[in-house]
Design a protein around this motif. Structure first.
Motif, PDB file in Angstrom:
ATOM      1  N   ASP A 254     -44.595   4.455  -6.114  1.00 28.28           N
ATOM      2  CA  ASP A 254     -44.211   5.537  -5.194  1.00 28.28           C
ATOM      3  C   ASP A 254     -43.078   5.147  -4.237  1.00 28.28           C
ATOM      4  O   ASP A 254     -42.832   5.831  -3.260  1.00 28.28           O
ATOM      5  CB  ASP A 254     -45.432   6.039  -4.429  1.00 28.28           C
ATOM      6  N   GLU A 257     -40.472   7.937  -3.766  1.00 27.39           N
ATOM      7  CA  GLU A 257     -40.994   9.049  -2.987  1.00 27.39           C
ATOM      8  C   GLU A 257     -41.062   8.695  -1.496  1.00 27.39           C
ATOM      9  O   GLU A 257     -40.721   9.490  -0.630  1.00 27.39           O
ATOM     10  CB  GLU A 257     -42.377   9.418  -3.505  1.00 27.39           C
ATOM     11  N   ARG A 269     -38.728  13.016  -7.061  1.00 23.95           N
ATOM     12  CA  ARG A 269     -39.216  12.104  -8.085  1.00 23.95           C
ATOM     13  C   ARG A 269     -38.118  11.218  -8.664  1.00 23.95           C
ATOM     14  O   ARG A 269     -38.393  10.305  -9.430  1.00 23.95           O
ATOM     15  CB  ARG A 269     -39.905  12.889  -9.196  1.00 23.95           C
TER      16      ARG A 269
END
Ligand code: GLU
Length: 291
Positions: A254, A257, A269
């Motif tokens: 992540d 993000e 994304r």
């Protein structure tokens, strides 16, 4: 390097360890600023610090940046291949040898009337006989003199996208010691790579006037500066590896993000998606706090 009519941006990491969230954020912002304004984007490995740089570290940094979706044009420029260009620039600048140790400088700078943070000029006006004497003493300790710029100004003004006009100290800065100095290398290489947009952490804002003055002396254009706020830890200090799992490899999937969220673009994304939504004016003006 591809031909470019609209200039170029760059990211210029020092390869002395893995890039952490703060470094990655600055890299991403530099890429977004360049790409969103139709500029080329170059990568430059600032490996002139022979004691701290390693090829392995550079390779890991470049891998992480590529995995993030930060792409660059042409070949990576390594500063260790650029010494002849720095030598050439040095020949065109007024310089003098300096024999001071850090301790000498601290002592002289503590004297009344010393300009805060400036080299006090101890070695600027030595006679030839004094120079010979001090050079020999230094050599006897296995050390080499530094080369300093003989500056004719005390300050210089740059324009930063966010700060506006910024006046900063310019002194007889070191151009070369055992290693080449960052301030010289960065100016020579930004000019060589046609960089007209410099995006980097705002810890370097105070170095920009020195660099712009060198650019002026060398007759090359000063880039447009965009100094972006850093990532700080909860204690208000610059983010560092000891703050936990902060590198790309430690953070997992992540990262992108979280980087997007930190620049006010949550939910993205891919880097390409960030680019579609990005504008320079919307970069947050406050440091991002890592919690
Ligand atoms: N190599 C420097 C650093 O990693 C950045 C230099 C610059 O962007 O001018 O802090």
């Amino acid at each position: 390097m591809p031909d470019t009519t609209s200039g170029a941006g760059r990211y210029a990491p020092s390869p002395s360890g893995d890039l952490h969230f703060g470094n990655l954020r600055t890299a991403l912002l530099a890429w977004l600023c360049a790409r969103s304004t139709g500029r080329a984007f170059y990568m430059r490995v600032e490996d002139i610090d022979s004691g701290r740089s390693s090829d392995a570290s550079a390779a890991r940094q470049l891998e992480d940046l590529a995995a993030l979706g930060v792409d660059w044009d042409g070949e990576v420029l390594y500063q260790h291949t650029r010494f002849a260009a720095y030598e050439d620039a040095l020949r065109r600048l007024p310089t003098y040898e300096c024999y001071c140790s850090r301790k000498d400088i601290l002592a002289a700078a503590a004297a009344p009337h010393a300009l805060l943070g400036a080299y006090p000029g101890t070695c600027r006006d030595l006679s030839e006989a004094e120079r010979d004497h001090r050079r020999a003493a230094l050599r006897a300790q296995g050390r080499v003199p530094a080369l300093r710029l003989r500056s004719t100004v005390n300050s210089w003004t740059v324009t930063d996208e966010f700060v506006g006009d910024y006046v900063g100290l310019v002194d007889d800065m070191v151009l070369k010691r055992a290693d080449w100095a960052y301030n010289l290398a960065v100016v020579v290489d930004d000019a060589f790579q046609n960089i007209d947009q410099v995006v980097r952490g705002d810890d370097l804002l105070s170095s920009a006037p020195r660099q712009a003055y060198l650019a002026h002396l060398l007759g090359v254009a000063t880039p447009r500066y965009i100094h972006v706020p850093l990532v700080l830890n909860a204690a208000g200090q610059r983010l560092a590896k000891r703050d936990g799992p902060v590198t790309f490899r430690e953070m997992g999937d992540d990262v992108l993000e979280r980087l997007g969220a930190s620049i006010g673009l949550p939910g993205a994304r891919s880097a390409a998606e960030l680019l579609e939504r990005f504008s320079i004016g919307a970069i947050p003006r406050e440091p991002f706090i890592w919690l």
